[in-house]
Design a protein around this motif. Sequence first.
Motif, PDB file in Angstrom:
ATOM      1  N   LYS A   1       0.823  -1.219   0.000  1.00 49.97           N
ATOM      2  CA  LYS A   1       0.000   0.000   0.000  1.00 49.97           C
ATOM      3  C   LYS A   1       0.853   1.263   0.000  1.00 49.97           C
ATOM      4  O   LYS A   1       0.323   2.377  -0.074  1.00 49.97           O
ATOM      5  N   GLY A   2       2.157   1.102   0.091  1.00 51.02           N
ATOM      6  CA  GLY A   2       3.054   2.254   0.005  1.00 51.02           C
ATOM      7  C   GLY A   2       3.181   3.064   1.269  1.00 51.02           C
ATOM      8  O   GLY A   2       3.598   4.225   1.218  1.00 51.02           O
ATOM      9  N   VAL A   3       2.841   2.451   2.426  1.00 51.72           N
ATOM     10  CA  VAL A   3       2.983   3.159   3.699  1.00 51.72           C
ATOM     11  C   VAL A   3       4.446   3.072   4.126  1.00 51.72           C
ATOM     12  O   VAL A   3       4.980   1.986   4.342  1.00 51.72           O
ATOM     13  N   LYS A   4       5.091   4.218   4.223  1.00 49.43           N
ATOM     14  CA  LYS A   4       6.530   4.247   4.453  1.00 49.43           C
ATOM     15  C   LYS A   4       6.916   4.361   5.927  1.00 49.43           C
ATOM     16  O   LYS A   4       8.094   4.273   6.260  1.00 49.43           O
ATOM     17  N   ASP A   5       5.958   4.602   6.806  1.00 47.63           N
ATOM     18  CA  ASP A   5       6.265   4.736   8.234  1.00 47.63           C
ATOM     19  C   ASP A   5       6.658   3.362   8.785  1.00 47.63           C
ATOM     20  O   ASP A   5       5.821   2.451   8.864  1.00 47.63           O
ATOM     21  N   PRO A   6       7.921   3.151   9.181  1.00 46.17           N
ATOM     22  CA  PRO A   6       8.365   1.822   9.631  1.00 46.17           C
ATOM     23  C   PRO A   6       7.766   1.402  10.964  1.00 46.17           C
ATOM     24  O   PRO A   6       7.821   0.234  11.334  1.00 46.17           O
ATOM     25  N   ARG A   7       7.175   2.358  11.705  1.00 48.53           N
ATOM     26  CA  ARG A   7       6.635   2.027  13.023  1.00 48.53           C
ATOM     27  C   ARG A   7       5.215   1.495  12.969  1.00 48.53           C
ATOM     28  O   ARG A   7       4.710   0.991  13.968  1.00 48.53           O
ATOM     29  N   VAL A   8       4.565   1.613  11.810  1.00 50.70           N
ATOM     30  CA  VAL A   8       3.145   1.254  11.722  1.00 50.70           C
ATOM     31  C   VAL A   8       2.917  -0.202  12.088  1.00 50.70           C
ATOM     32  O   VAL A   8       2.019  -0.536  12.871  1.00 50.70           O
ATOM     33  N   TYR A   9       3.723  -1.100  11.524  1.00 50.93           N
ATOM     34  CA  TYR A   9       3.514  -2.527  11.785  1.00 50.93           C
ATOM     35  C   TYR A   9       3.657  -2.837  13.269  1.00 50.93           C
ATOM     36  O   TYR A   9       2.837  -3.558  13.842  1.00 50.93           O
ATOM     37  N   GLN A  10       4.700  -2.292  13.927  1.00 57.82           N
ATOM     38  CA  GLN A  10       4.902  -2.545  15.357  1.00 57.82           C
ATOM     39  C   GLN A  10       3.732  -1.998  16.176  1.00 57.82           C
ATOM     40  O   GLN A  10       3.293  -2.628  17.146  1.00 57.82           O
ATOM     41  N   GLU A  11       3.205  -0.828  15.773  1.00 57.20           N
ATOM     42  CA  GLU A  11       2.094  -0.240  16.516  1.00 57.20           C
ATOM     43  C   GLU A  11       0.819  -1.069  16.350  1.00 57.20           C
ATOM     44  O   GLU A  11       0.062  -1.260  17.303  1.00 57.20           O
ATOM     45  N   VAL A  12       0.592  -1.579  15.136  1.00 56.62           N
ATOM     46  CA  VAL A  12      -0.578  -2.434  14.908  1.00 56.62           C
ATOM     47  C   VAL A  12      -0.436  -3.727  15.705  1.00 56.62           C
ATOM     48  O   VAL A  12      -1.405  -4.205  16.319  1.00 56.62           O
ATOM     49  N   GLU A  13       0.750  -4.315  15.712  1.00 59.12           N
ATOM     50  CA  GLU A  13       0.987  -5.524  16.495  1.00 59.12           C
ATOM     51  C   GLU A  13       0.715  -5.269  17.974  1.00 59.12           C
ATOM     52  O   GLU A  13       0.150  -6.121  18.677  1.00 59.12           O
ATOM     53  N   ASN A  14       1.118  -4.096  18.464  1.00 57.24           N
ATOM     54  CA  ASN A  14       0.887  -3.749  19.858  1.00 57.24           C
ATOM     55  C   ASN A  14      -0.614  -3.652  20.148  1.00 57.24           C
ATOM     56  O   ASN A  14      -1.092  -4.105  21.204  1.00 57.24           O
TER      57      ASN A  14
END
Length: 308
Positions: free
Chosen positions: A168-181
């Motif tokens: 989807k082209g989301v470049k924020d590297p923290r997004v996945y970790q935040e969703v996992e949290n």
Amino acid sequence: MVHEKTKQCACLFVIDFDKAYGWLGFTQKIKAKAHLLENCEEDVDYTMKLENFAPDITSPLEKHGNCETIMITADCFKAICMSARTAQGKRVRQYYLELERRVREGDLTLAGEVVQNYDNANGVHTQVLLRTDTSATNGPPEWVTLWKEARGDQKEMGKVMRGIIKAKGVKDPRVYQEVENIHNQSVWNFEGWTRQYLKENGVRVNAAAEAMNKKQLNVREQFSDTFCKKLIDMDAPTAQSIRKLAEEIKIATLPYTNFHQLQEYKPNHDDKGNPVPCGKRVRQLESAHRRSQKRLATVERRRALETA
């Protein structure tokens, strides 16, 4: 080699302290000597000899003055190694702890070495009966296999989710970790960060899923599945909209997790009754099963040799 030397020369003090403290990692002999004198007894653990060399004017390179020679026993060397506060001392302590663990668990390799050394020294042949348990034939409990399957499914969903976010082209590297949290929050019903939650509950794992049971892992997988399906339908998602989606799914999931009382971390226990994370307990049970299989295989080989 040291024990053989002790037998040959009929002397206990066979190790040169100058070589011993260097191997052990002491940078100064004075510190190593202080450690020796503090922890060991003269004429029992070590001997100290002082020689005087007169200066030789014609040969200035020859040694002169007082020369101290310290010789120690093998047991004394082990003792100072185990009590030394050096990197090598730490490795020695870990070695003896590992040795004790192997003895306690009836490690076949170690048992074989001990028996072979005894037989070689005494010219005899010892028949050893090996302890086995029912886990060799029955295998680990059924829940172990079910947990591993659930853990594998949850991992696969994590890969899928990362792939969709990247596509989807989301470049924020923290997004996945935040969703996992947020996923973890929905399962355990806590606020804040997963690392802090695990620390407060006395859990030491790298991945939070290692501390989850099968039912909790299934909820995590369903959460990820729902999240991925809705994320695919979103047009040009941003990091903020992705977090909002995860929070919406969390709110919808909480009643289910509360109903099934999933919000508490409920550990398994090892053979001593100490609480351990589910993932670690799974590996303990599988390791015990493999050891039992090796023992049975060894017994079968010995029976075959005796029959032959």
